[in-house]
Design an enzyme around this catalytic site. Structure first.
Site, mmCIF file in Angstrom:
data_model
loop_
_atom_site.group_PDB
_atom_site.id
_atom_site.type_symbol
_atom_site.label_atom_id
_atom_site.label_comp_id
_atom_site.label_asym_id
_atom_site.label_seq_id
_atom_site.Cartn_x
_atom_site.Cartn_y
_atom_site.Cartn_z
ATOM 1 N N CYS A 260 0.803 -1.230 0.000
ATOM 2 C CA CYS A 260 0.000 0.000 0.000
ATOM 3 C C CYS A 260 0.832 1.275 0.000
ATOM 4 O O CYS A 260 0.272 2.371 -0.090
ATOM 5 C CB CYS A 260 -0.947 0.004 1.191
ATOM 6 S SG CYS A 260 -2.036 -1.431 1.232
ATOM 7 N N HIS B 100 -3.111 7.800 6.230
ATOM 8 C CA HIS B 100 -3.301 6.494 5.600
ATOM 9 C C HIS B 100 -4.734 6.041 5.871
ATOM 10 O O HIS B 100 -5.421 5.585 4.970
ATOM 11 C CB HIS B 100 -2.278 5.500 6.139
ATOM 12 C CG HIS B 100 -2.282 4.197 5.426
ATOM 13 N ND1 HIS B 100 -2.115 4.094 4.062
ATOM 14 C CD2 HIS B 100 -2.452 2.916 5.881
ATOM 15 C CE1 HIS B 100 -2.173 2.815 3.702
ATOM 16 N NE2 HIS B 100 -2.383 2.083 4.788
#
Length: 391
Positions: A148, A280
């Protein structure tokens, strides 16, 4: 910048949804998966060009489309030394649809012969190669895969290529098209997927929403851009990256904090000069709690006064592409002097004592934004982006 997202084709469509806090995902029964997914339209609408082709994976198609928007905005038709223009693209899962298609045909259907371009179509680097070919970029070119954090690492590496004198212009970002049966089943086995909505930092959050998408940015040496009269949208002021070197799936707040500090230090500023954070913010129990602990570690008593937004609450989590999409949205925040909301918030969580801008965005004076990407395997990356006029 160029963006392809569940909100539609183009940066403006993504920003409109993010600005309004309008979630762009829904249950997708037609894919045999009944949890919400952030899908890019592959029907007859604006994104019909993303229909799978035999020669090209959707990961590549979305990246190419985003790169065309970015290249047009950057006016790459100008006379630029193509030998000093490079490409770095991130993707966490790579060309997942191609890989699953080949496996299904071989192990499910018993086929042993495939299209001659099956190998080139399935390579992780095919996105980089396609963009380099499209825009005649003959400088340094490579791909990055770090789950990610892939796109954020790619953008950081592109910045370093320019900073080291190895390039004048870099096309960079990330792309991900991994909403395939195998990938969805694997993610579901982790028990981290939301049942209905992505609710970062909220009490009652129950997981992330998987999505697909792409974002491509054109980075350029400042003086080179000024010399050719390019319109500068913002400055990549700092980049930080590190590894937790601990557990594969358990986030470590100290690693997250180290990544943020390195980006802030690289930018040559103090933590007090960060005006907002694009988190995030996946809406999993442990990630949000850990990221908030890291923010407290870096910003101390000021942690509750810094706006902390999660773009994933609107566009879902596009894995390796998410960092590029979120950086593009951070640039739009700087341009409009507006902090986007974290959508779908129900109530504060005592373990997430940050100002997550719940449900309603707000005007703000923004000179810098810190954008975070934290990946499985403890792979962390952060970028500081600065308003063009403050650069």
């Amino acid at each position: 910048m160029g963006v392809v997202s569940p909100a539609g084709n183009g940066t403006a469509a993504a920003w409109e949804a993010v600005r309004l806090g309008r979630s762009c995902y829904q249950a997708s029964a037609e894919r045999g998966f009944h949890k919400p997914l952030g899908t890019v339209d592959r029907g007859g609408g604006a994104n019909a060009s993303f229909q799978p082709a035999r020669e090209i994976d959707p990961t590549v198609k979305m990246a190419l489309e985003a790169s065309r928007e970015a290249a047009a905005q950057a006016d790459l038709t100008q006379l630029i030394d193509r030998n000093r223009m490079g490409v770095v693209i991130g993707s966490g899962a790579g060309n997942q649809q191609t890989h699953e298609m080949l496996a299904r045909r071989m192990y499910g259907e018993g086929k042993t012969r495939f299209h001659p371009l099956a190998i080139p179509r399935g390579m992780f680097s095919s996105v980089t190669s396609a963009i380099a070919t499209e825009h005649k970029a003959r400088g340094v070119a490579f791909s990055v895969s770090s789950a990610c954090a892939s796109a954020t690492h790619a953008i950081g590496q592109a910045m370093l290529c320019i900073g080291s004198g190895g390039a004048d212009v870099m096309i960079t970002g990330g792309s991900e098209a991994c909403l395939t049966p195998g990938c969805l089943a694997a993610w579901d086995s982790l028990h981290v997927l939301a049942q209905e909505y992505c609710r970062p930092f909220s009490a009652g959050r129950d997981g992330l929403v998987l999505a697909e998408g792409a974002a491509i940015l054109v980075l350029e040496d400042r003086q080179h851009a000024l010399n050719r009269g390019a319109v500068i949208l913002a400055e990549i002021a700092g980049y930080g990256a590190c590894s937790d070197a601990t557990a594969l799936t358990a986030p470590d707040p100290s690693g997250m904090a180290r990544s943020m500090r390195r980006a802030i230090d690289y930018a040559g500023i103090d933590p007090d000069q960060i005006c907002a954070i694009n988190a995030h913010g996946t809406a999993t129990e442990s990630n949000d709690r850990s990221e908030c602990a890291a923010i407290i570690e870096v910003f101390g008593a000021r942690h509750g006064r810094i706006p902390v937004s999660s773009t994933k609450s609107v566009l879902g989590h596009s894995l390796g592409a998410s960092g590029a999409i979120e950086l593009a949205m951070s640039v739009r925040s700087l341009q409009e002097q507006f902090v986007a909301p974290t959508a779908n918030h129900l109530a504060p969580d005592k373990d997430c004592p940050v100002d997550c801008v719940p449900n309603q965005g707000r005007a703000a004076r923004l000179a810098t934004i810190l954008s975070n990407s934290f990946a499985f395997g403890g792979l962390n990356a952060s970028i500081v982006v600065r308003h063009a006029e403050a650069a």
